[in-house]
Motif scaffolding. Structure first.
Motif, PDB file in Angstrom:
ATOM      1  N   ILE A 143      35.893  47.172  92.019  1.00  0.00           N
ATOM      2  CA  ILE A 143      35.835  48.398  92.820  1.00  0.00           C
ATOM      3  C   ILE A 143      35.308  48.063  94.207  1.00  0.00           C
ATOM      4  N   SER A 144      35.462  48.996  95.124  1.00  0.00           N
ATOM      5  CA  SER A 144      34.989  48.751  96.486  1.00  0.00           C
ATOM      6  C   SER A 144      33.467  48.887  96.535  1.00  0.00           C
ATOM      7  N   GLN A 145      32.879  48.276  97.574  1.00  0.00           N
ATOM      8  CA  GLN A 145      31.433  48.346  97.726  1.00  0.00           C
ATOM      9  C   GLN A 145      30.949  49.784  97.957  1.00  0.00           C
ATOM     10  N   PRO A 146      31.647  50.610  98.777  1.00  0.00           N
ATOM     11  CA  PRO A 146      31.205  52.000  98.920  1.00  0.00           C
ATOM     12  C   PRO A 146      31.256  52.776  97.607  1.00  0.00           C
ATOM     13  N   ALA A 147      32.286  52.516  96.795  1.00  0.00           N
ATOM     14  CA  ALA A 147      32.382  53.192  95.495  1.00  0.00           C
ATOM     15  C   ALA A 147      31.238  52.749  94.591  1.00  0.00           C
ATOM     16  N   MET A 148      30.911  51.464  94.641  1.00  0.00           N
ATOM     17  CA  MET A 148      29.807  50.924  93.851  1.00  0.00           C
ATOM     18  C   MET A 148      28.488  51.569  94.272  1.00  0.00           C
ATOM     19  N   THR A 149      28.265  51.660  95.570  1.00  0.00           N
ATOM     20  CA  THR A 149      27.044  52.280  96.089  1.00  0.00           C
ATOM     21  C   THR A 149      26.949  53.734  95.650  1.00  0.00           C
ATOM     22  N   ALA A 150      28.049  54.456  95.736  1.00  0.00           N
ATOM     23  CA  ALA A 150      28.062  55.868  95.337  1.00  0.00           C
ATOM     24  C   ALA A 150      27.738  56.018  93.858  1.00  0.00           C
ATOM     25  N   ARG A 151      28.311  55.172  93.022  1.00  0.00           N
ATOM     26  CA  ARG A 151      28.056  55.270  91.578  1.00  0.00           C
ATOM     27  C   ARG A 151      26.598  54.957  91.241  1.00  0.00           C
ATOM     28  N   LEU A 152      26.041  53.978  91.945  1.00  0.00           N
ATOM     29  CA  LEU A 152      24.640  53.637  91.698  1.00  0.00           C
ATOM     30  C   LEU A 152      23.718  54.762  92.184  1.00  0.00           C
ATOM     31  N   LYS A 153      24.037  55.334  93.341  1.00  0.00           N
ATOM     32  CA  LYS A 153      23.200  56.413  93.888  1.00  0.00           C
ATOM     33  C   LYS A 153      23.233  57.661  93.014  1.00  0.00           C
ATOM     34  N   THR A 154      24.383  57.965  92.450  1.00  0.00           N
ATOM     35  CA  THR A 154      24.499  59.177  91.630  1.00  0.00           C
ATOM     36  C   THR A 154      23.995  58.957  90.208  1.00  0.00           C
ATOM     37  N   GLY A 155      23.666  57.733  89.869  1.00  0.00           N
ATOM     38  CA  GLY A 155      23.123  57.455  88.545  1.00  0.00           C
ATOM     39  C   GLY A 155      24.167  57.316  87.463  1.00  0.00           C
TER      40      GLY A 155
END
Length: 162
Positions: A143-155
Protein backbone atom coordinates in the motif's frame (compact mmCIF):
# COMPACT_ATOMS: atom_id res chain seq x y z
CA UNK A 1 8.73 46.43 -19.89
CA UNK A 2 5.93 44.24 -21.20
CA UNK A 3 4.06 45.60 -24.19
CA UNK A 4 1.04 43.34 -23.79
CA UNK A 5 -1.55 45.82 -22.50
CA UNK A 6 -4.00 43.21 -21.11
CA UNK A 7 -1.21 41.72 -18.95
CA UNK A 8 -0.15 45.17 -17.78
CA UNK A 9 -3.75 46.04 -16.92
CA UNK A 10 -4.07 42.79 -15.00
CA UNK A 11 -0.95 43.60 -12.93
CA UNK A 12 -2.15 47.17 -12.35
CA UNK A 13 -5.63 46.14 -11.26
CA UNK A 14 -4.23 43.39 -9.04
CA UNK A 15 -2.06 45.84 -7.12
CA UNK A 16 -4.80 48.49 -7.05
CA UNK A 17 -7.42 46.02 -5.79
CA UNK A 18 -5.12 44.72 -3.05
CA UNK A 19 -4.44 48.28 -1.89
CA UNK A 20 -8.09 49.38 -2.00
CA UNK A 21 -9.09 46.24 -0.12
CA UNK A 22 -7.07 47.57 2.83
CA UNK A 23 -9.32 50.64 2.86
CA UNK A 24 -6.73 53.06 1.52
CA UNK A 25 -7.03 55.65 -1.25
CA UNK A 26 -5.54 54.99 -4.73
CA UNK A 27 -5.11 58.04 -6.99
CA UNK A 28 -2.67 56.59 -9.52
CA UNK A 29 -3.85 56.09 -13.11
CA UNK A 30 -2.83 53.14 -15.25
CA UNK A 31 -0.71 55.44 -17.44
CA UNK A 32 1.10 56.90 -14.40
CA UNK A 33 1.69 53.42 -13.01
CA UNK A 34 3.22 52.30 -16.34
CA UNK A 35 5.41 55.41 -16.52
CA UNK A 36 6.75 54.79 -13.00
CA UNK A 37 7.77 51.25 -13.87
CA UNK A 38 9.17 52.25 -17.26
CA UNK A 39 11.19 55.13 -15.78
CA UNK A 40 12.62 52.85 -13.08
CA UNK A 41 13.75 50.23 -15.61
CA UNK A 42 13.00 47.49 -13.05
CA UNK A 43 9.85 45.94 -14.54
CA UNK A 44 11.61 42.68 -15.41
CA UNK A 45 12.87 42.44 -11.81
CA UNK A 46 9.57 43.04 -10.00
CA UNK A 47 8.31 40.48 -7.51
CA UNK A 48 7.81 39.72 -3.83
CA UNK A 49 11.24 38.42 -2.79
CA UNK A 50 13.91 40.54 -1.10
CA UNK A 51 16.10 40.95 -4.20
CA UNK A 52 13.14 41.89 -6.43
CA UNK A 53 11.51 45.30 -6.91
CA UNK A 54 8.09 46.55 -5.87
CA UNK A 55 6.09 49.75 -6.08
CA UNK A 56 5.69 50.92 -2.54
CA UNK A 57 3.78 53.78 -0.91
CA UNK A 58 6.10 55.98 1.17
CA UNK A 59 3.53 57.39 3.62
CA UNK A 60 0.71 54.96 4.39
CA UNK A 61 -1.48 57.79 5.70
CA UNK A 62 -1.42 59.44 2.26
CA UNK A 63 -3.07 58.12 -0.94
CA UNK A 64 -1.25 55.93 -3.45
CA UNK A 65 -0.29 58.69 -5.91
CA UNK A 66 2.65 60.33 -7.68
CA UNK A 67 5.06 61.76 -5.14
CA UNK A 68 4.11 59.21 -2.52
CA UNK A 69 5.31 56.04 -4.26
CA UNK A 70 8.72 54.61 -5.09
CA UNK A 71 10.15 51.57 -6.84
CA UNK A 72 12.50 49.79 -4.44
CA UNK A 73 13.67 46.32 -3.53
CA UNK A 74 11.50 44.41 -1.12
CA UNK A 75 14.42 44.28 1.35
CA UNK A 76 14.72 48.09 1.26
CA UNK A 77 11.17 48.42 2.46
CA UNK A 78 11.65 45.75 5.14
CA UNK A 79 9.34 43.19 3.58
CA UNK A 80 9.74 39.42 3.74
CA UNK A 81 8.11 37.13 1.15
CA UNK A 82 4.42 36.51 1.74
CA UNK A 83 4.84 32.74 1.82
CA UNK A 84 7.18 33.08 4.81
CA UNK A 85 4.61 35.26 6.47
CA UNK A 86 6.60 37.64 8.66
CA UNK A 87 9.22 40.35 8.66
CA UNK A 88 12.77 39.62 9.76
CA UNK A 89 12.50 41.88 12.83
CA UNK A 90 9.40 40.01 13.95
CA UNK A 91 11.07 36.64 13.43
CA UNK A 92 14.13 37.81 15.40
CA UNK A 93 11.90 38.95 18.29
CA UNK A 94 10.11 35.59 18.39
CA UNK A 95 13.41 33.73 18.24
CA UNK A 96 14.83 35.83 21.08
CA UNK A 97 11.72 35.22 23.20
CA UNK A 98 12.10 31.43 22.80
CA UNK A 99 15.89 31.31 23.29
CA UNK A 100 16.89 29.07 26.17
CA UNK A 101 13.44 27.52 26.63
CA UNK A 102 13.15 23.74 26.73
CA UNK A 103 10.33 21.54 25.46
CA UNK A 104 8.17 20.02 28.20
CA UNK A 105 7.98 16.25 28.54
CA UNK A 106 4.40 16.33 27.20
CA UNK A 107 5.56 18.23 24.11
CA UNK A 108 8.44 15.79 23.60
CA UNK A 109 5.99 12.87 23.81
CA UNK A 110 3.75 14.50 21.18
CA UNK A 111 6.76 15.06 18.92
CA UNK A 112 7.80 11.41 19.25
CA UNK A 113 4.26 10.28 18.46
CA UNK A 114 4.16 12.44 15.31
CA UNK A 115 7.53 11.12 14.21
CA UNK A 116 6.44 7.52 14.61
CA UNK A 117 3.87 7.79 11.84
CA UNK A 118 5.32 10.67 9.89
CA UNK A 119 7.49 8.64 7.53
CA UNK A 120 10.78 9.10 9.36
CA UNK A 121 12.91 5.99 9.96
CA UNK A 122 11.55 4.32 13.07
CA UNK A 123 11.11 0.65 13.83
CA UNK A 124 7.50 -0.48 13.86
CA UNK A 125 5.87 -3.72 14.84
CA UNK A 126 2.63 -4.35 12.97
CA UNK A 127 0.74 -7.61 13.49
CA UNK A 128 3.85 -9.24 14.96
CA UNK A 129 6.17 -8.30 12.07
CA UNK A 130 9.00 -5.77 12.64
CA UNK A 131 9.67 -3.18 9.92
CA UNK A 132 12.63 -0.80 9.86
CA UNK A 133 10.51 2.15 8.75
CA UNK A 134 7.01 3.21 7.85
CA UNK A 135 8.02 3.20 4.19
CA UNK A 136 9.33 -0.36 4.44
CA UNK A 137 6.10 -1.50 6.08
CA UNK A 138 3.99 0.16 3.38
CA UNK A 139 6.05 -1.45 0.59
CA UNK A 140 5.92 -4.89 2.22
CA UNK A 141 2.14 -4.67 2.64
CA UNK A 142 1.63 -3.32 -0.89
CA UNK A 143 0.00 0.00 0.00
CA UNK A 144 1.06 3.61 -0.31
CA UNK A 145 2.76 5.41 2.56
CA UNK A 146 -0.13 7.92 2.98
CA UNK A 147 -2.61 5.03 3.16
CA UNK A 148 -0.38 3.31 5.72
CA UNK A 149 -0.18 6.48 7.81
CA UNK A 150 -3.96 6.92 7.68
CA UNK A 151 -4.60 3.33 8.78
CA UNK A 152 -2.17 3.63 11.67
CA UNK A 153 -3.62 6.98 12.77
CA UNK A 154 -7.20 5.70 12.72
CA UNK A 155 -6.24 2.61 14.70
CA UNK A 156 -7.23 0.12 12.02
CA UNK A 157 -3.96 -1.71 12.61
CA UNK A 158 -2.48 -2.14 16.07
CA UNK A 159 1.19 -1.20 16.06
CA UNK A 160 4.10 -0.58 18.43
CA UNK A 161 7.01 1.80 17.99
CA UNK A 162 10.24 0.01 18.88
Amino acid sequence: METNKPKLLMRFHGQRHAYLKKGRAWNLTFEQWCELWEYSGKWDQRGKFKHQYCLWVLDKDQPFELGNVAVMTCSERGFAPIRIGCQSEWRAAISKAHKGKKHSEATKAKMRKRTSIGGRPVRLEIEGVVYESLTAAAKALGISQPAMTARLKTGKWPYKVL
